[in-house]
Design a protein around this motif. Sequence first.
Motif, mmCIF file in Angstrom:
data_model
loop_
_atom_site.group_PDB
_atom_site.id
_atom_site.type_symbol
_atom_site.label_atom_id
_atom_site.label_comp_id
_atom_site.label_asym_id
_atom_site.label_seq_id
_atom_site.Cartn_x
_atom_site.Cartn_y
_atom_site.Cartn_z
ATOM 1 N N ARG A 180 4.747 -11.749 9.640
ATOM 2 C CA ARG A 180 4.484 -11.273 8.291
ATOM 3 C C ARG A 180 4.532 -9.737 8.213
ATOM 4 O O ARG A 180 4.152 -9.041 9.155
ATOM 5 C CB ARG A 180 3.115 -11.751 7.784
ATOM 6 C CG ARG A 180 3.016 -13.246 7.545
ATOM 7 C CD ARG A 180 3.926 -13.736 6.429
ATOM 8 N NE ARG A 180 3.763 -15.160 6.158
ATOM 9 C CZ ARG A 180 4.446 -16.120 6.758
ATOM 10 N NH1 ARG A 180 5.367 -15.813 7.683
ATOM 11 N NH2 ARG A 180 4.250 -17.382 6.437
ATOM 12 N N ILE A 181 5.000 -9.285 7.063
ATOM 13 C CA ILE A 181 4.940 -7.880 6.673
ATOM 14 C C ILE A 181 4.163 -7.818 5.366
ATOM 15 O O ILE A 181 4.369 -8.643 4.471
ATOM 16 C CB ILE A 181 6.351 -7.291 6.464
ATOM 17 C CG1 ILE A 181 7.151 -7.320 7.769
ATOM 18 C CG2 ILE A 181 6.278 -5.860 5.921
ATOM 19 C CD1 ILE A 181 8.625 -6.960 7.581
ATOM 20 N N LEU A 182 3.263 -6.856 5.249
ATOM 21 C CA LEU A 182 2.526 -6.617 4.018
ATOM 22 C C LEU A 182 2.946 -5.277 3.443
ATOM 23 O O LEU A 182 3.044 -4.287 4.176
ATOM 24 C CB LEU A 182 1.016 -6.620 4.267
ATOM 25 C CG LEU A 182 0.413 -7.924 4.817
ATOM 26 C CD1 LEU A 182 -1.067 -7.727 5.114
ATOM 27 C CD2 LEU A 182 0.613 -9.067 3.822
ATOM 28 N N VAL A 183 3.189 -5.226 2.127
ATOM 29 C CA VAL A 183 3.638 -4.001 1.465
ATOM 30 C C VAL A 183 2.788 -3.781 0.221
ATOM 31 O O VAL A 183 2.759 -4.633 -0.680
ATOM 32 C CB VAL A 183 5.128 -4.075 1.066
ATOM 33 C CG1 VAL A 183 5.602 -2.714 0.540
ATOM 34 C CG2 VAL A 183 6.000 -4.540 2.226
ATOM 35 N N THR A 184 2.110 -2.649 0.140
ATOM 36 C CA THR A 184 1.320 -2.367 -1.059
ATOM 37 C C THR A 184 2.223 -1.939 -2.207
ATOM 38 O O THR A 184 3.244 -1.294 -2.018
ATOM 39 C CB THR A 184 0.287 -1.262 -0.810
ATOM 40 O OG1 THR A 184 0.957 -0.027 -0.531
ATOM 41 C CG2 THR A 184 -0.640 -1.611 0.333
ATOM 42 N N SER A 185 1.843 -2.317 -3.421
ATOM 43 C CA SER A 185 2.489 -1.839 -4.638
ATOM 44 C C SER A 185 1.467 -0.945 -5.332
ATOM 45 O O SER A 185 0.461 -1.435 -5.855
ATOM 46 C CB SER A 185 2.900 -3.005 -5.545
ATOM 47 O OG SER A 185 3.524 -2.524 -6.721
ATOM 48 N N THR A 186 1.728 0.364 -5.333
ATOM 49 C CA THR A 186 0.663 1.324 -5.628
ATOM 50 C C THR A 186 0.645 1.821 -7.066
ATOM 51 O O THR A 186 -0.290 1.567 -7.814
ATOM 52 C CB THR A 186 0.754 2.510 -4.653
ATOM 53 O OG1 THR A 186 0.694 2.010 -3.314
ATOM 54 C CG2 THR A 186 -0.405 3.482 -4.860
ATOM 55 N N PRO A 194 -1.002 2.455 -12.470
ATOM 56 C CA PRO A 194 -1.369 1.883 -11.175
ATOM 57 C C PRO A 194 -1.117 0.381 -11.141
ATOM 58 O O PRO A 194 -1.313 -0.313 -12.134
ATOM 59 C CB PRO A 194 -2.860 2.200 -11.049
ATOM 60 C CG PRO A 194 -3.128 3.268 -12.061
ATOM 61 C CD PRO A 194 -2.150 3.024 -13.171
ATOM 62 N N ASP A 195 -0.699 -0.123 -9.983
ATOM 63 C CA ASP A 195 -0.463 -1.556 -9.819
ATOM 64 C C ASP A 195 -1.656 -2.194 -9.107
ATOM 65 O O ASP A 195 -2.675 -1.526 -8.846
ATOM 66 C CB ASP A 195 0.838 -1.780 -9.060
ATOM 67 C CG ASP A 195 1.479 -3.135 -9.383
ATOM 68 O OD1 ASP A 195 0.898 -3.907 -10.169
ATOM 69 O OD2 ASP A 195 2.567 -3.416 -8.847
ATOM 70 N N GLU A 196 -1.527 -3.477 -8.712
ATOM 71 C CA GLU A 196 -2.686 -4.193 -8.166
ATOM 72 C C GLU A 196 -2.318 -5.226 -7.097
ATOM 73 O O GLU A 196 -3.160 -6.043 -6.736
ATOM 74 C CB GLU A 196 -3.426 -4.898 -9.305
ATOM 75 C CG GLU A 196 -2.586 -5.901 -10.084
ATOM 76 C CD GLU A 196 -3.312 -6.494 -11.291
ATOM 77 O OE1 GLU A 196 -4.478 -6.115 -11.533
ATOM 78 O OE2 GLU A 196 -2.699 -7.337 -11.983
ATOM 79 N N VAL A 223 -6.123 -1.048 -9.701
ATOM 80 C CA VAL A 223 -6.853 -0.611 -8.509
ATOM 81 C C VAL A 223 -5.984 0.197 -7.547
ATOM 82 O O VAL A 223 -6.485 0.916 -6.693
ATOM 83 C CB VAL A 223 -7.470 -1.811 -7.769
ATOM 84 C CG1 VAL A 223 -8.575 -2.446 -8.604
ATOM 85 C CG2 VAL A 223 -6.406 -2.847 -7.402
ATOM 86 N N ALA A 224 -4.670 0.091 -7.636
ATOM 87 C CA ALA A 224 -3.718 0.888 -6.852
ATOM 88 C C ALA A 224 -3.911 0.766 -5.344
ATOM 89 O O ALA A 224 -4.289 1.733 -4.669
ATOM 90 C CB ALA A 224 -3.779 2.360 -7.272
ATOM 91 N N PHE A 245 -7.583 3.574 -6.537
ATOM 92 C CA PHE A 245 -8.323 3.782 -7.777
ATOM 93 C C PHE A 245 -9.399 2.721 -8.002
ATOM 94 O O PHE A 245 -10.217 2.854 -8.912
ATOM 95 C CB PHE A 245 -7.370 3.825 -8.973
ATOM 96 C CG PHE A 245 -6.422 4.998 -8.935
ATOM 97 C CD1 PHE A 245 -6.771 6.175 -8.298
ATOM 98 C CD2 PHE A 245 -5.176 4.916 -9.531
ATOM 99 C CE1 PHE A 245 -5.902 7.259 -8.247
ATOM 100 C CE2 PHE A 245 -4.294 5.997 -9.492
ATOM 101 C CZ PHE A 245 -4.660 7.169 -8.853
ATOM 102 N N GLY A 246 -9.391 1.668 -7.191
ATOM 103 C CA GLY A 246 -10.486 0.706 -7.230
ATOM 104 C C GLY A 246 -11.644 1.157 -6.368
ATOM 105 O O GLY A 246 -12.753 0.616 -6.456
ATOM 106 N N HIS A 247 -11.379 2.146 -5.469
ATOM 107 C CA HIS A 247 -12.390 2.779 -4.610
ATOM 108 C C HIS A 247 -13.017 1.796 -3.627
ATOM 109 O O HIS A 247 -14.164 1.968 -3.210
ATOM 110 C CB HIS A 247 -13.481 3.448 -5.459
ATOM 111 C CG HIS A 247 -12.946 4.254 -6.596
ATOM 112 N ND1 HIS A 247 -12.019 5.268 -6.397
ATOM 113 C CD2 HIS A 247 -13.172 4.196 -7.939
ATOM 114 C CE1 HIS A 247 -11.711 5.809 -7.575
ATOM 115 N NE2 HIS A 247 -12.370 5.164 -8.522
#
Length: 394
Positions: A180-186, A194-196, A223-224, A245-247
């Motif tokens: 698996r690869i995980l990729v954030t969408s920011t 901002p994405d989530e 939450v970015a 941004f969700g901290h």
Amino acid sequence: MKTAIPWTFSALAAIVLIPPATAEILAVMNYESKPADQLKSLKLSGETARREGLAIVDVDPESPNFGKIVSDIPIDADNVVHHIFYDRTMSKAYITGLQQPALQVLDLTKNPYRLSTIETPPCNVAEDVILDEANERWYLTCMGSANVIVGDVASDEVVGEITLPGTYPHGLAVNSGIDRILVTSTITPDLTSPDEFVSVVRASDLEPLGKIKMSDAESPSKVAPVEVFFVPGAEPVTALVTNMFGHTLEALVWNEDEQEFGRETIFNFAEHGATVPLEIYFNDDKNPDRMYVTTAMKPGYLHVFDISEGPTKPKLLKQIATADGAHHVGFTPDFRYGFVQNSFINLPDMSDGSVSVVDLESGEVVASMDTLKDAGLNPNSIALLPEWNHLAGH
């Protein structure tokens, strides 16, 4: 294909390294000019030409040359160079840029150091370069073009691409053991939306498998999610994500039977007066018991966690105030020092421009390296040169 960057005689002369001092710790930082309003506050408003480059600086607080620039490699001021990432042998460093589609490489096996360029398919707003565990593939995230470029570490030739429509790829983590690869969408490149989500990709064939929402709040939660790292040696396999941004700090725990990740919130920085969590580091590449997280928003902090009871049960040990924009950290191999680079893409209240030297045993800032700041420059990333560096899970 790699092409050499043209050099002038003066540029080559500027990067001749001086002999080692009796005590030194050398760090490489990519820098850019501070915004005009910050220059004015520093009484440097007369400096108008935008500058970018790589500075190699002595950051050892016990060195007589503390803060001295050992070498300065100029870079085209239109690149907006962003992050520095080592391959796992630390023989070369990959340098991303927010404005130029190509990826730059610093060869650390040659003296003087030399930059070259890897031409990539369209990659707008290049963010992170992440290596797989075997140091065979690199993955370049492109936040402005919804894709990830895959390259061969040995040749630096592009060998593949992950297309993730409708996302803004920033952070990435690879776990070959679970394929698996995980990729954030920011966030959108203009920093307005901002994405989530975190995208899940099958590593063996680069096939996207779906998304994981990183919040329980109603969409759009904004939450970015920004960075993601697999915790070395964790059982079950666990990845940690910073929600910018969700901290919060989120955990993605692998369920082998279901072949999917479960998400849980494991720490809320806002409850401790800190916001904008960014980078995550670990004190061991196999079985860490300490985790370090930076938060950027006024003031910036380096947070030290005990994770000896497992990565989903972090205990905050220390919250060390550094300066506005705490972002990347360079660690010495013995984890005596952490060098916190205080600047986050020139954003207001997050671009101090200093480097805080943290004694990790006492949990105190013992020095501030202000050389770039005093020159009207912001360091955008920091990495200790290989002789002094621990990869810290990166």
